[in-house]
Write a protein that holds these residues in place. Structure first.
Motif, PDB file in Angstrom:
ATOM      1  N   ASN B  10       5.506  -0.457  -9.668  1.00  0.00           N
ATOM      2  CA  ASN B  10       5.391  -1.879  -9.363  1.00  0.00           C
ATOM      3  C   ASN B  10       7.007  -2.270  -9.657  1.00  0.00           C
ATOM      4  OD1 ASN B  10       2.700  -1.962  -8.953  1.00  0.00           O
ATOM      5  ND2 ASN B  10       2.204  -2.393 -11.124  1.00  0.00           N
ATOM      6  N   LYS B  74       2.602   1.680  -6.511  1.00  0.00           N
ATOM      7  CA  LYS B  74       2.231   0.252  -6.500  1.00  0.00           C
ATOM      8  C   LYS B  74       0.702   0.361  -6.987  1.00  0.00           C
ATOM      9  CE  LYS B  74       3.342  -3.072  -3.039  1.00  0.00           C
ATOM     10  NZ  LYS B  74       4.087  -4.073  -3.856  1.00  0.00           N
ATOM     11  N   GLY B  78       0.955  -4.865  -9.246  1.00  0.00           N
ATOM     12  CA  GLY B  78       2.211  -5.021  -8.365  1.00  0.00           C
ATOM     13  C   GLY B  78       1.759  -5.718  -6.934  1.00  0.00           C
TER      14      GLY B  78
END
Lengths: 293, 165
Positions: B10, B74, B78
């Motif tokens: 993230n 991710k 995020g």
């Protein structure tokens, strides 16, 4: 669900990975996508001492096609890359039919064709279409290289002719020939994710309107993907008509020797082989008609 | 022997020493304390553990943490640019009531993110295919499909505004 302990290597070249595999000997496993191995490990069915990850080796990650030499798929090419490859979509639709039913998007973003073949499940979806299209696999050890017909690759559930010191580096398919067509049909309780209850791969070649060659392989109905030689013989030398197709489908059903398990009964599988064979033969025929040049 | 890995999660860079037998799911949840990513089946069948690695949705339960060394990840934490606001996908899930018990939600949202990144205006069938690796035990699939359809509209709206300005 914790994994057993192992040591891990991610070599950057095929040479280095072969050397490691030789050095480590028994208990060393190569891993491509890992989607089958990780499940086996977390269920305690596989306890590797050493894992050699092949995914950091650039020379194994490719898909190459040209109309003269055909298709070559490196052993760490992802299923999602196979599925989205324009040449495979155009020239090898039977392979697309198999790959699109395999697992789900997340797993297809990790898993590989080579892994599906080396895992050697009788229900491996990629095996029947690759076998009928005359695929070969390249097996490399630190001492030798060889090519094996996929038709001769499987020995039993989880067992293949690949030696422990060998790595599968590529899968090759011949260039598509004029008047040939192939298809793969499968059935399972759920449309995706689930393992096939039965699958049928068919490839045929026409000479004018006569079925000159036929290959039929049945998945999930025997300890290995099974070549249905009687069904093939029922097609060769004949014209495509409903009676011929019906008879060949019936032969395929008779040749299947499935088990009953949680996914389907033996009788259901045998019945479905006939249905799927009929559909796959018809589709292969249509495709061979479409491919004239 | 532990392996040193460097990953970006993230947008934040982490240098970690991990045992080779740790899954990415364990490292995300236990070492990084990002518990939005769930562990459901542990076999790649349910989708609850989905994260994005270098732009591709994968099952974190089937991924060895050592194998993502150098990669960018991710997770659901995020998705939204900040902790305050929600991503259009998350907004749409709230608005359509696509969240029941919530256990499948983060995986569903990551699958939606992957789908909409590759196909900004999917049909209902394409949405269903995009979610085929995700199970919702509350069985609220219709609202989830609706949510992703709504999110697609919202995100295209954002895109047009940006292009205009």
């Amino acid at each position: 669900m914790r994994l057993p302990r192992f040591e891990y290597f991610a070599p950057k070249t095929l040479e280095a990975s072969l050397e490691l595999l030789g050095q480590k000997g028994d208990g060393a496993f190569v891993m491509a996508g890992g989607t089958d191995m990780m499940v086996k490990m977390s269920h305690g069915r596989l306890k590797p001492r050493t894992i050699i990850n092949l995914k950091e080796i650039p020379e194994l990650h490719y898909i190459k096609f040209n109309p003269q030499n055909g298709l070559e798929i490196g052993s760490t090419a992802l299923l999602s890359e196979v599925l989205n490859h324009a040449d495979i979509i155009e020239h090898y639709p039977a392979l697309i039919q198999a790959v699109q039913t395999m697992a789900n998007i997340e797993v297809r973003n990790m898993a590989t064709l080579a892994g599906n073949l080396c895992n050697a499940a009788p229900s491996a979806d990629s095996a029947p279409p690759l076998m009928v299209m005359d695929a070969e696999v390249s097996l490399v050890s630190s001492r030798a290289k060889r090519k094996v017909k996929l038709m001769d690759f499987f020995l039993g559930p989880g067992a293949t002719v690949k030696n422990v010191d060998e790595i599968m580096t590529a899968i090759t398919l011949p260039a598509p020939r004029p008047q040939t067509g192939a298809s793969y049909m499968r059935i399972s309780a759920r449309c995706g994710v689930d393992i096939a209850a039965a699958g049928v791969g068919v490839a045929i070649r026409l000479e004018s309107e006569v079925l000159a060659e036929a290959r039929i392989v049945l998945g999930a109905v025997a300890p290995v993907p099974l070549r249905a030689v009687k069904a093939e013989a029922a097609l060769v030398g004949r014209q495509f008509d409903p009676e011929t197709v019906q008879y060949a489908a019936q032969m395929a059903s008779e040749e299947a020797s499935p088990i009953s398990d949680v996914r389907a009964t033996r009788d259901y599988r045998k019945s479905m082989v006939a249905v799927l064979a009929k559909r796959a033969i018809s589709e292969a025929y249509e495709r061979s008609h479409a491919r004239h040049s | 022997m532990k392996h040193n890995i460097r990953i970006v999660v993230n947008g934040d860079e982490y240098c970690l020493a991990v045992d080779p037998w740790k899954t990415l799911n364990e490292v995300i949840r236990e070492d990084l304390n990002l518990t939005g990513t769930k562990l459901g089946c542990g076999t790649g069948d349910c989708g609850a553990c989905a994260v994005i690695v270098d732009g591709k949705a994968v099952s974190s339960c089937l991924t060895l943490a050592v194998s993502v060394d150098g990669k960018s990840i991710k997770t659901v934490e995020g998705l939204a640019p900040s902790g305050e606001e929600l991503h259009p996908i998350q907004e749409s899930f709230v608005e359509t009531g696509a969240i029941q018990c919530g256990f499948c939600t983060s995986g569903m949202e990551m699958a939606a993110f992957h789908l909409l990144s590759n196909n900004p205006s999917p049909t209902d069938l394409e949405i269903r295919k995009g979610l085929s690796g995700h199970l919702c035990r509350c069985t609220g699939y219709n609202q989830i499909v609706e949510a992703i359809s709504l999110a697609a509209n919202k995100m295209q709206g954002c895109h047009c505004k940006k292009e205009e300005s």
